[in-house]
Design a protein around this motif. Sequence first.
Motif, PDB file in Angstrom:
ATOM      1  N   GLU A 112      17.645 -11.635-124.264  1.00 31.92           N
ATOM      2  CA  GLU A 112      16.718 -12.758-124.360  1.00 31.92           C
ATOM      3  C   GLU A 112      16.005 -13.020-123.034  1.00 31.92           C
ATOM      4  O   GLU A 112      16.626 -12.985-121.987  1.00 31.92           O
ATOM      5  N   GLU A 113      14.721 -13.294-123.118  1.00 31.20           N
ATOM      6  CA  GLU A 113      13.951 -13.680-121.939  1.00 31.20           C
ATOM      7  C   GLU A 113      13.994 -15.190-121.745  1.00 31.20           C
ATOM      8  O   GLU A 113      13.973 -15.679-120.628  1.00 31.20           O
ATOM      9  N   ASN A 114      14.042 -15.940-122.837  1.00 29.22           N
ATOM     10  CA  ASN A 114      14.017 -17.393-122.802  1.00 29.22           C
ATOM     11  C   ASN A 114      15.412 -17.911-123.140  1.00 29.22           C
ATOM     12  O   ASN A 114      15.951 -17.605-124.198  1.00 29.22           O
ATOM     13  N   SER A 115      16.004 -18.715-122.269  1.00 28.54           N
ATOM     14  CA  SER A 115      17.359 -19.195-122.521  1.00 28.54           C
ATOM     15  C   SER A 115      17.409 -20.302-123.571  1.00 28.54           C
ATOM     16  O   SER A 115      18.426 -20.477-124.227  1.00 28.54           O
ATOM     17  N   ASP A 116      16.314 -21.056-123.773  1.00 26.26           N
ATOM     18  CA  ASP A 116      16.313 -22.127-124.760  1.00 26.26           C
ATOM     19  C   ASP A 116      16.488 -21.544-126.166  1.00 26.26           C
ATOM     20  O   ASP A 116      15.664 -20.770-126.636  1.00 26.26           O
TER      21      ASP A 116
ATOM     22  N   ALA B 283      20.756 -15.272-131.123  1.00 23.04           N
ATOM     23  CA  ALA B 283      21.804 -14.252-131.236  1.00 23.04           C
ATOM     24  C   ALA B 283      22.552 -14.419-132.555  1.00 23.04           C
ATOM     25  O   ALA B 283      22.883 -13.436-133.233  1.00 23.04           O
ATOM     26  N   TYR B 284      22.793 -15.653-132.933  1.00 22.36           N
ATOM     27  CA  TYR B 284      23.467 -15.963-134.190  1.00 22.36           C
ATOM     28  C   TYR B 284      22.653 -15.426-135.368  1.00 22.36           C
ATOM     29  O   TYR B 284      23.198 -14.793-136.279  1.00 22.36           O
TER      30      TYR B 284
ATOM     31  N   SER C 119      25.473 -25.753-124.746  1.00 27.15           N
ATOM     32  CA  SER C 119      24.942 -27.067-125.133  1.00 27.15           C
ATOM     33  C   SER C 119      23.594 -27.377-124.484  1.00 27.15           C
ATOM     34  O   SER C 119      22.772 -28.067-125.070  1.00 27.15           O
ATOM     35  N   LYS C 120      23.343 -26.856-123.305  1.00 27.86           N
ATOM     36  CA  LYS C 120      22.060 -27.116-122.640  1.00 27.86           C
ATOM     37  C   LYS C 120      20.904 -26.383-123.319  1.00 27.86           C
ATOM     38  O   LYS C 120      19.760 -26.808-123.218  1.00 27.86           O
ATOM     39  N   THR C 121      21.217 -25.297-123.994  1.00 26.98           N
ATOM     40  CA  THR C 121      20.148 -24.491-124.597  1.00 26.98           C
ATOM     41  C   THR C 121      20.108 -24.558-126.120  1.00 26.98           C
ATOM     42  O   THR C 121      19.102 -24.209-126.718  1.00 26.98           O
ATOM     43  N   ASP C 122      21.199 -24.985-126.762  1.00 29.74           N
ATOM     44  CA  ASP C 122      21.280 -24.853-128.218  1.00 29.74           C
ATOM     45  C   ASP C 122      21.812 -26.087-128.940  1.00 29.74           C
ATOM     46  O   ASP C 122      22.364 -25.968-130.021  1.00 29.74           O
ATOM     47  N   SER C 123      21.616 -27.266-128.385  1.00 29.77           N
ATOM     48  CA  SER C 123      22.173 -28.463-129.032  1.00 29.77           C
ATOM     49  C   SER C 123      21.180 -29.226-129.898  1.00 29.77           C
ATOM     50  O   SER C 123      21.566 -30.165-130.586  1.00 29.77           O
ATOM     51  N   ARG C 124      19.926 -28.802-129.902  1.00 32.55           N
ATOM     52  CA  ARG C 124      18.933 -29.508-130.731  1.00 32.55           C
ATOM     53  C   ARG C 124      19.292 -29.396-132.212  1.00 32.55           C
ATOM     54  O   ARG C 124      19.762 -28.365-132.676  1.00 32.55           O
ATOM     55  N   ILE C 125      19.026 -30.460-132.951  1.00 36.59           N
ATOM     56  CA  ILE C 125      19.329 -30.499-134.388  1.00 36.59           C
ATOM     57  C   ILE C 125      18.568 -29.414-135.145  1.00 36.59           C
ATOM     58  O   ILE C 125      19.094 -28.816-136.090  1.00 36.59           O
TER      59      ILE C 125
ATOM     60  N   MET D 228      11.427 -20.304-135.547  1.00 36.86           N
ATOM     61  CA  MET D 228      11.788 -21.718-135.634  1.00 36.86           C
ATOM     62  C   MET D 228      12.594 -22.167-134.418  1.00 36.86           C
ATOM     63  O   MET D 228      12.582 -23.343-134.067  1.00 36.86           O
ATOM     64  N   THR D 229      13.292 -21.244-133.772  1.00 37.97           N
ATOM     65  CA  THR D 229      14.079 -21.615-132.589  1.00 37.97           C
ATOM     66  C   THR D 229      13.187 -21.913-131.392  1.00 37.97           C
ATOM     67  O   THR D 229      13.621 -22.503-130.420  1.00 37.97           O
ATOM     68  N   ARG D 230      11.958 -21.466-131.456  1.00 38.51           N
ATOM     69  CA  ARG D 230      11.021 -21.647-130.337  1.00 38.51           C
ATOM     70  C   ARG D 230      10.160 -22.912-130.488  1.00 38.51           C
ATOM     71  O   ARG D 230       9.471 -23.303-129.558  1.00 38.51           O
ATOM     72  N   ILE D 231      10.210 -23.538-131.663  1.00 39.82           N
ATOM     73  CA  ILE D 231       9.394 -24.729-131.921  1.00 39.82           C
ATOM     74  C   ILE D 231      10.070 -25.950-131.315  1.00 39.82           C
ATOM     75  O   ILE D 231      11.267 -26.167-131.515  1.00 39.82           O
ATOM     76  N   ARG D 232       9.313 -26.737-130.604  1.00 38.57           N
ATOM     77  CA  ARG D 232       9.836 -27.976-130.007  1.00 38.57           C
ATOM     78  C   ARG D 232       9.114 -29.148-130.555  1.00 38.57           C
ATOM     79  O   ARG D 232       7.987 -29.239-130.738  1.00 38.57           O
TER      80      ARG D 232
END
Length: 188
Positions: free
Chosen positions: A88-92, A98-99, A143-149, A184-188
Amino acid sequence: MKARKVKNAYMKKKDPLFVRESLLNAAFELAATKGMADVTVNKVSELADVTKGAFFHHFDSKETLVMELMQMLLTRLDKQFDRLMAEEENSDGCFTRAYIRAAFSEGAPERKLWGALLSLMASKGQVWRIWDSWLSERLNRHSKTDSRIELRVVRLAADGVWLERIMNARSKNLKGLEKYLVEMTRIR
């Protein structure tokens, strides 16, 4: 999950790590291909080509074997996730991506791994708690990168795909779905 080759039965007795590995591999094979109903002391021992006495020398019960097998499978899953996250290039959202990628993985070994995990988690006992613990620890670590609902929703969608694929359903356009979930993981 292949065990080292041992030349003869006498040498097998002298290599307890080989015997233990053979028993775990046999349990994995049975869980992945036949389901937990076939993971019995007799069948595991027979497939591993060892006696029931050897089984009980290494594991005090089938439940102990199953718990250790679950740990072994999660260690393999950890390695797969770590490899995927390293790409991954982007940690967010990197754990969630990966999942997704693991759930959509096409290879037979990966499908077998996920099939064995599902079989183990659906069985009686406390095995699901090991999965829950593993997942909670991973989510806490990320948690810093993957806790968004939104990312949780995407992971739940990936679980649905994983379950569908394990059940050998013939889904169409999975690559399109994988791409959509990753986006969808990249949408904020």
